[in-house]
Design an enzyme around this catalytic site. Sequence first.
Site, PDB file in Angstrom:
ATOM      1  N   SER A 109       0.829  -1.195   0.000  1.00 57.66           N
ATOM      2  CA  SER A 109       0.000   0.000   0.000  1.00 57.66           C
ATOM      3  C   SER A 109       0.874   1.260   0.000  1.00 57.66           C
ATOM      4  CB  SER A 109      -0.964  -0.050   1.192  1.00 57.66           C
ATOM      5  OG  SER A 109      -1.996   0.893   1.057  1.00 57.66           O
ATOM      6  N   GLN A 110       0.641   2.180   0.940  1.00 54.83           N
ATOM      7  CA  GLN A 110       1.456   3.391   0.990  1.00 54.83           C
ATOM      8  C   GLN A 110       2.943   3.064   1.083  1.00 54.83           C
ATOM      9  OE1 GLN A 110       0.357   7.104   3.407  1.00 54.83           O
ATOM     10  NE2 GLN A 110       1.932   6.200   4.710  1.00 54.83           N
ATOM     11  N   ASP A 226     -10.051  -4.429  -5.102  1.00 59.20           N
ATOM     12  CA  ASP A 226      -9.266  -3.880  -3.996  1.00 59.20           C
ATOM     13  C   ASP A 226     -10.120  -3.013  -3.071  1.00 59.20           C
ATOM     14  OD1 ASP A 226      -6.166  -3.144  -3.204  1.00 59.20           O
ATOM     15  OD2 ASP A 226      -7.496  -1.426  -2.958  1.00 59.20           O
ATOM     16  N   HIS A 281      -8.470  -4.890  -0.239  1.00 59.07           N
ATOM     17  CA  HIS A 281      -7.192  -4.233   0.017  1.00 59.07           C
ATOM     18  C   HIS A 281      -6.477  -4.783   1.250  1.00 59.07           C
ATOM     19  CE1 HIS A 281      -4.185  -1.120  -0.382  1.00 59.07           C
ATOM     20  NE2 HIS A 281      -4.352  -0.794   0.886  1.00 59.07           N
TER      21      HIS A 281
END
Length: 300
Positions: A109-110, A226, A281
């Site tokens: 992710s980030q 997601d 996600h």
Amino acid sequence: MKGPSAVSSRRKSGVTRLLWTLFGACLVATVIGYKPVVIVHGLFDSSGVFVELLRFINQSHPGTNVSVIDLFDRSSSLQPLWKQVEGFKEAIYPIMQNAADGVHFICYSQGGLICRGILSTLPNHNVHSFISLSSPQAGQYGDTDYLKYLFPQFMKSNLFHFCYTGVGQRISICNYWKDPHHTDMYVNGSDYLALLNSERSNPNSTVWKKNFLRIKKLVLIGGPDDGVITPWQSSQFGFYNDNETVVEIKDQDLYLRDVFGLKTLNARGDLFLCSMAGVEHVKWHSNDTVFNTCIEKWLV
């Protein structure tokens, strides 16, 4: 009845076989030794969310040294990405120095954007596989639950008013918020993603590209269910045009102009896309099918 010399000879032969067996085992262990794996978490996460991923790695690649970097956890993950890059870089660099054959990155992710910052700005890194796991590599633009939680007074259509300000850029998600209807404001206001993509003038772009291309493999993992990364194709460098139609990676300007090396990686045969439906996600790192299909083979 066999004499002492025959018994002694048989014992010596047995010892010799045992020594060769042990030597062979040590040789095999050395030959198939796996590179260390470094894992970087995402927004509002911590090292504790990767229990299943650690189990998958230990089962498929026994003995692998896995480091889940425990920094900028939970609300601290909202801090500016350049600050996080420096913190993670300081923690990860000693691991690289102790890995003569290199390391692998799994960045979720980030965390995938943080890893790009590390790879672009660290000139002597030795990352072999960079596995970007459902990361908004091309930016984020969507009315998700995360957005509603962080900015309850905003929608995707008006968040640019806040994100592209000095105050907004102090919050990590604004560092990669990319409003396709306000591209000029994004380019001028984004202190992170626009620089990484050289969409904003960057005197370090040539050096950053050279650094990034030190990786041996780039694996981009994402999927249509997601529910957070928006558009989901951003996880594979696709993104909206100004009509909110997704332009896939190979039609993106940053690919066509080879801004930071995507086209070069593809020409080298080192760019891989892995798409999987039916994965939310928060489930990417705990889904064994994702691991077996998209990750396992790159951890050698």
